[in-house]
Design a protein around this motif. Structure first.
Motif, mmCIF file in Angstrom:
data_model
loop_
_atom_site.group_PDB
_atom_site.id
_atom_site.type_symbol
_atom_site.label_atom_id
_atom_site.label_comp_id
_atom_site.label_asym_id
_atom_site.label_seq_id
_atom_site.Cartn_x
_atom_site.Cartn_y
_atom_site.Cartn_z
ATOM 1 N N GLN A 25 35.651 47.049 37.696
ATOM 2 C CA GLN A 25 35.254 48.455 37.548
ATOM 3 C C GLN A 25 35.150 48.838 36.084
ATOM 4 O O GLN A 25 34.209 49.531 35.687
ATOM 5 C CB GLN A 25 36.259 49.370 38.258
ATOM 6 C CG GLN A 25 36.118 49.367 39.755
ATOM 7 C CD GLN A 25 37.197 50.188 40.441
ATOM 8 O OE1 GLN A 25 38.289 50.363 39.929
ATOM 9 N NE2 GLN A 25 36.886 50.675 41.638
ATOM 10 N N ALA A 29 31.784 50.011 34.158
ATOM 11 C CA ALA A 29 31.735 51.266 33.400
ATOM 12 C C ALA A 29 31.229 51.013 31.980
ATOM 13 O O ALA A 29 30.427 51.797 31.447
ATOM 14 C CB ALA A 29 33.114 51.916 33.362
ATOM 15 N N GLU A 32 27.576 50.460 32.172
ATOM 16 C CA GLU A 32 26.871 51.731 32.388
ATOM 17 C C GLU A 32 26.716 52.478 31.065
ATOM 18 O O GLU A 32 25.658 53.059 30.785
ATOM 19 C CB GLU A 32 27.623 52.592 33.406
ATOM 20 C CG GLU A 32 27.033 53.972 33.618
ATOM 21 C CD GLU A 32 25.619 53.965 34.168
ATOM 22 O OE1 GLU A 32 24.923 54.986 33.975
ATOM 23 O OE2 GLU A 32 25.183 52.970 34.771
#
Length: 145
Positions: A25, A29, A32
């Motif tokens: 995760q 992130a 992103e």
């Protein structure tokens, strides 16, 4: 005792899977944030290309210079678009890895819950049997008198 060891091992596996999910995760992130930077850079490059003005109204030397500038900015924007497409493909792979890791963690969590439930039932059965044995012995002792 063996079931308790199994539960402890499953608990450790669930924790490790959770750490893996957390790591994936965090990685996603970060990816992103990089994607957003690419998009912002593309917007800026597009703005630079359009804000340099029309080259036809300029003297020939400046028009040539401005044209070369726009061409270089557009080439850089094309490279950024290619890099962004590759980055988004990597993000899709990372998303699949995250989904797989999450599924594995959930499945192990369910197995752990089943094992804990089975251990609890087994311990309850042992306690009930012990209580029944004590009650039977008390009843038998009361009858013998």
């Amino acid at each position: 005792m063996k079931r308790e060891q199994t539960i402890a091992s499953l608990g450790t596996l669930v924790q490790l899977r959770s750490l893996d999910v957390d790591r994936l995760q965090a990685d996603l992130a970060s990816q992103e944030a990089t994607r957003v930077r690419y998009q912002n850079n593309l917007a800026r490059l597009s703005e630079l290309a359009t804000s340099s003005g029309a080259t036809g109204a300029l003297p020939p030397a400046l028009a040539l210079n401005c044209g070369a500038y726009k061409q270089n900015v557009m080439a850089m924007a094309d490279l950024h678009r290619t890099d962004l497409a590759l980055h988004e493909a990597n993000m899709a792979v990372a998303q699949r890895k995250l989904s797989d890791a999450w599924t594995k963690r959930e499945l192990l969590g369910k197995v752990l819950e089943q094992q804990e439930s089975a251990l609890s039932k087994e311990q309850d059965r042992i306690v009930r049997k012990r209580e029944d044995d004590i009650a039977t012995q008390s009843w038998m002792a009361g009858r013998a008198v």
